[in-house]
Scaffold this motif. Structure first.
Motif, PDB file in Angstrom:
ATOM      1  N   GLY A  72       0.840  -1.192   0.000  1.00  0.00           N
ATOM      2  CA  GLY A  72       0.000   0.000   0.000  1.00  0.00           C
ATOM      3  C   GLY A  72       0.872   1.238   0.000  1.00  0.00           C
ATOM      4  O   GLY A  72       2.082   1.164  -0.273  1.00  0.00           O
ATOM      5  N   ALA A  73       0.283   2.380   0.314  1.00  0.00           N
ATOM      6  CA  ALA A  73       1.031   3.638   0.326  1.00  0.00           C
ATOM      7  C   ALA A  73       0.355   4.611   1.271  1.00  0.00           C
ATOM      8  O   ALA A  73      -0.866   4.557   1.463  1.00  0.00           O
ATOM      9  N   ILE A  74       1.136   5.502   1.868  1.00  0.00           N
ATOM     10  CA  ILE A  74       0.629   6.555   2.735  1.00  0.00           C
ATOM     11  C   ILE A  74       1.105   7.886   2.176  1.00  0.00           C
ATOM     12  O   ILE A  74       2.301   8.085   1.944  1.00  0.00           O
ATOM     13  N   GLY A 113      -1.849  11.473   6.079  1.00  0.00           N
ATOM     14  CA  GLY A 113      -2.214  10.102   6.399  1.00  0.00           C
ATOM     15  C   GLY A 113      -3.119   9.433   5.375  1.00  0.00           C
ATOM     16  O   GLY A 113      -3.613   8.326   5.623  1.00  0.00           O
ATOM     17  N   ARG A 114      -3.356  10.057   4.210  1.00  0.00           N
ATOM     18  CA  ARG A 114      -4.196   9.424   3.188  1.00  0.00           C
ATOM     19  C   ARG A 114      -3.534   8.130   2.705  1.00  0.00           C
ATOM     20  O   ARG A 114      -2.363   8.121   2.370  1.00  0.00           O
TER      21      ARG A 114
END
Length: 279
Positions: A269-271, A275-276
């Protein structure tokens, strides 16, 4: 390329046990002639006897200049030259809070761990410079770069070795002399066995204790560090100087496994901003 160095000569300080003894044995097995220097006179004499005609032993307190000079002179007198100085002798030394430090014990720690290395470099250079060749290797520690690993006096001395090594390497490079350091991590040696268990002979128990602190990974053995020293002294390392060879299984650079690759993060995943998250 053969790793045998028939005729080459080394002085190894702290040679009575642990990393020093393992390095002396390895070098002798590969055709080197070795001078074993250690304050533990009887032990170093016994090791030299076991190695055989390729070894000489001398009781040496590395904090005393006349002792270090004598070890270098013995190498030249007995074997005609000096190709490697392994400045390995060291002690854990003074420990305790800084505000209650026993400065006599601190000074003794520095005398052995840093002055001894300086003297080893000085007297190795004395005989290597006229020949225009040679290798100097000093033993440092992760305590030089990571806080809380060693006591204050030990940490300061081991950090000092890194600065000294690079400075001397700069001076001696034009003279064909390479100067490096080796940085062992947790290693199953008598000194570490004594620190871990109170018994310098409890190597197997120390291995298990060290494994328990490193997620079951084995610690280094003295022979692993000896291989690193032999490499730095070899023609294969001809382009390596002013370098610290870390031999610690990742202890210094990898304080723990990345949590971003396992468990709930294994799917990826990714941030991004604020914090999205994206998957």
């Amino acid at each position: 390329m053969s790793d045998r160095r028939n005729g080459d000569v080394a002085v190894v300080t702290g040679a009575a046990s642990g990393i020093g003894a393992a390095t002396a044995r390895l070098l002798a097995d590969r055709g080197w002639r070795v001078v074993l220097a250690d304050v533990q006179g009887e032990q170093v004499e016994e090791l030299a006897w076991r190695i055989g005609p390729a070894a000489r032993a001398l009781r040496v307190d590395v904090a005393r200049e006349e002792d270090v000079s004598a070890a270098v002179d013995l190498a030249v007198e007995a074997f005609g030259r000096l190709d490697l100085m392994f400045a390995n002798a060291g002690v854990f030394g003074a420990y305790g809070p800084v505000h209650t430090a026993d400065m006599a014990a601190v000074d003794t720690t520095w005398a052995i761990n840093l002055r001894g290395v300086f003297l080893s470099m000085k007297h190795a250079a004395r005989v290597m410079r006229p020949r225009g060749s040679g290798v100097i290797v000093a033993t440092t520690s992760p305590a030089a770069v990571v806080g809380g690993v060693g006591n204050h006096a030990y940490s300061a001395a081991k950090a000092g070795i890194l600065g000294l090594m690079r400075s001397v390497a700069g001076e001696l490079r034009p003279h064909g002399i390479r100067v490096n350091a080796v940085m062992p991590g947790p290693t199953a040696t008598p000194m570490n066995a004594d620190l871990a268990t109170g018994d310098a002979t409890a190597i197997e128990r120390t291995v298990e204790l060290l494994k328990s602190r490193t997620d079951g990974k084995r610690p280094a053995f003295a022979e692993d560090i000896a291989e690193a020293v032999a490499f730095l002294a070899s023609p294969a390392a001809e382009m390596i100087t002013a370098h610290t060879l870390v031999v610690d299984g990742g202890f210094t650079a990898i304080p723990g496994d990345s949590r971003w690759t396992k468990g709930e993060n294994a799917a990826g995943g990714a941030i991004f901003e604020a914090g999205r998250r994206a998957t």
